[in-house]
Design a protein around this motif. Sequence first.
Motif, short mmCIF file in Angstrom:
data_model
loop_
_atom_site.label_atom_id
_atom_site.label_comp_id
_atom_site.label_asym_id
_atom_site.label_seq_id
_atom_site.Cartn_x
_atom_site.Cartn_y
_atom_site.Cartn_z
N ILE A 218 -4.60 9.30 20.55
CA ILE A 218 -4.83 9.83 19.20
C ILE A 218 -3.50 9.80 18.47
CG2 ILE A 218 -5.49 11.84 17.83
CD1 ILE A 218 -7.15 12.79 20.26
N VAL B 238 -1.55 10.82 15.01
CA VAL B 238 -1.65 11.67 13.82
C VAL B 238 -0.67 11.10 12.79
CG1 VAL B 238 -1.55 14.02 12.91
CG2 VAL B 238 -2.10 13.64 15.33
N LYS C 13 0.87 17.49 10.27
CA LYS C 13 0.66 16.60 11.42
C LYS C 13 0.99 17.30 12.74
CE LYS C 13 3.39 13.27 10.25
NZ LYS C 13 3.94 13.97 9.07
N LEU D 267 -5.90 10.27 13.22
CA LEU D 267 -6.23 11.46 12.46
C LEU D 267 -5.28 11.57 11.28
CD1 LEU D 267 -6.79 14.12 15.28
CD2 LEU D 267 -8.48 12.65 14.16
N LEU E 222 -10.03 9.21 10.95
CA LEU E 222 -10.78 10.42 10.63
C LEU E 222 -9.88 11.33 9.81
CD1 LEU E 222 -13.45 12.04 11.22
CD2 LEU E 222 -12.20 13.10 13.12
N VAL F 62 -8.79 14.78 8.35
CA VAL F 62 -8.95 16.20 8.72
C VAL F 62 -8.46 17.05 7.56
CG1 VAL F 62 -8.27 18.04 10.31
CG2 VAL F 62 -8.61 15.70 11.18
N ALA G 211 -13.79 14.78 8.99
CA ALA G 211 -14.23 15.72 10.03
C ALA G 211 -14.98 16.89 9.39
CB ALA G 211 -13.03 16.24 10.82
N VAL H 132 -13.38 15.97 17.59
CA VAL H 132 -12.53 14.80 17.88
C VAL H 132 -12.94 14.16 19.20
CG1 VAL H 132 -10.18 14.08 18.47
CG2 VAL H 132 -10.57 15.55 16.49
#
Length: 207
Positions: free
Chosen positions: A5, A7, A16, A108, A136, A138, A163, A201
Motif C-alpha cells: 500500500i 500512501v 499521509k 491511498l 482509493l 481517503v 473510501a 482497505v
Amino acid sequence: MGKVITVAQQKGGAGKTTLAVNLAVCFAKQGLRVALIDSDPQGSLGRWFMTRLDRLGAPDLEFSTASAWGVGYECKKLRQSHDIVIVDTPPKVDSDLRPALREADLVLIPVAASHVDLWATDGVLDLVARESGRALIVLNRMTSGTRLSDEVALAAEGVAQVASARLVNRVAFAETLGQGLAAAEGRGSAATEAKALAAEVLAVLAE
C-alpha cells in the motif's frame, strides 16, 4: 506474497503519515505481519516508529527507510516476509514517486476538507494510471456536518473511487502520533473510524 500500500499526495499536510500509522497498527492488531517504509526525507514516520519502540520496548512492526529509487528493492524484499507493506511518500509528484506507485497493489490518497487538497490529487492519479492503476481516495480530517466537507466528498466521487470510511478531524489522531501510538489503539470515535477504514482497505485489496 504480501501486498503493498503506497500512501501518496502531492500536497503537504494531507495526513499521509497519520494514515500510514493507523492502518499499520490496525493491521498488526489483527495478527498481520506489517512493515513500514519511510521514503519521505522529513522522516516523520521514522520518528514515530522510534518513539513507539522506546515506549513498547520491542517492535511490533517492521520499519525501514528508502530513497525514492530504493523503494522498489525494499518492497520486493519485505513482500516476502510480511502480509502488508505500507510506503509513506514525500509530498510531491514527479519521477521519484514512480517506484513507490509501481510497486503498489493499492495507492491511498488522503484528501482533507479542502478543494485545494482535492485538486492536488490530479497529478497523483495521473501517475497512478500509468504505473499501478489502483487508487482509493481517503477523506481525512473531515468536519462532520459542514457544507464544505460534503462538497469535497461529492466532488471526490467524480474523480476516483472514494473510501466509505472517513477520518474526522480529531485531536486524538495528532496526539497519539506524537506518543508513538495510533488513535486506533484507543476506544473513542477516532479508533472506530480507523478500524473501519482498515477493514475497507483490506476488502479492496482482496478484490
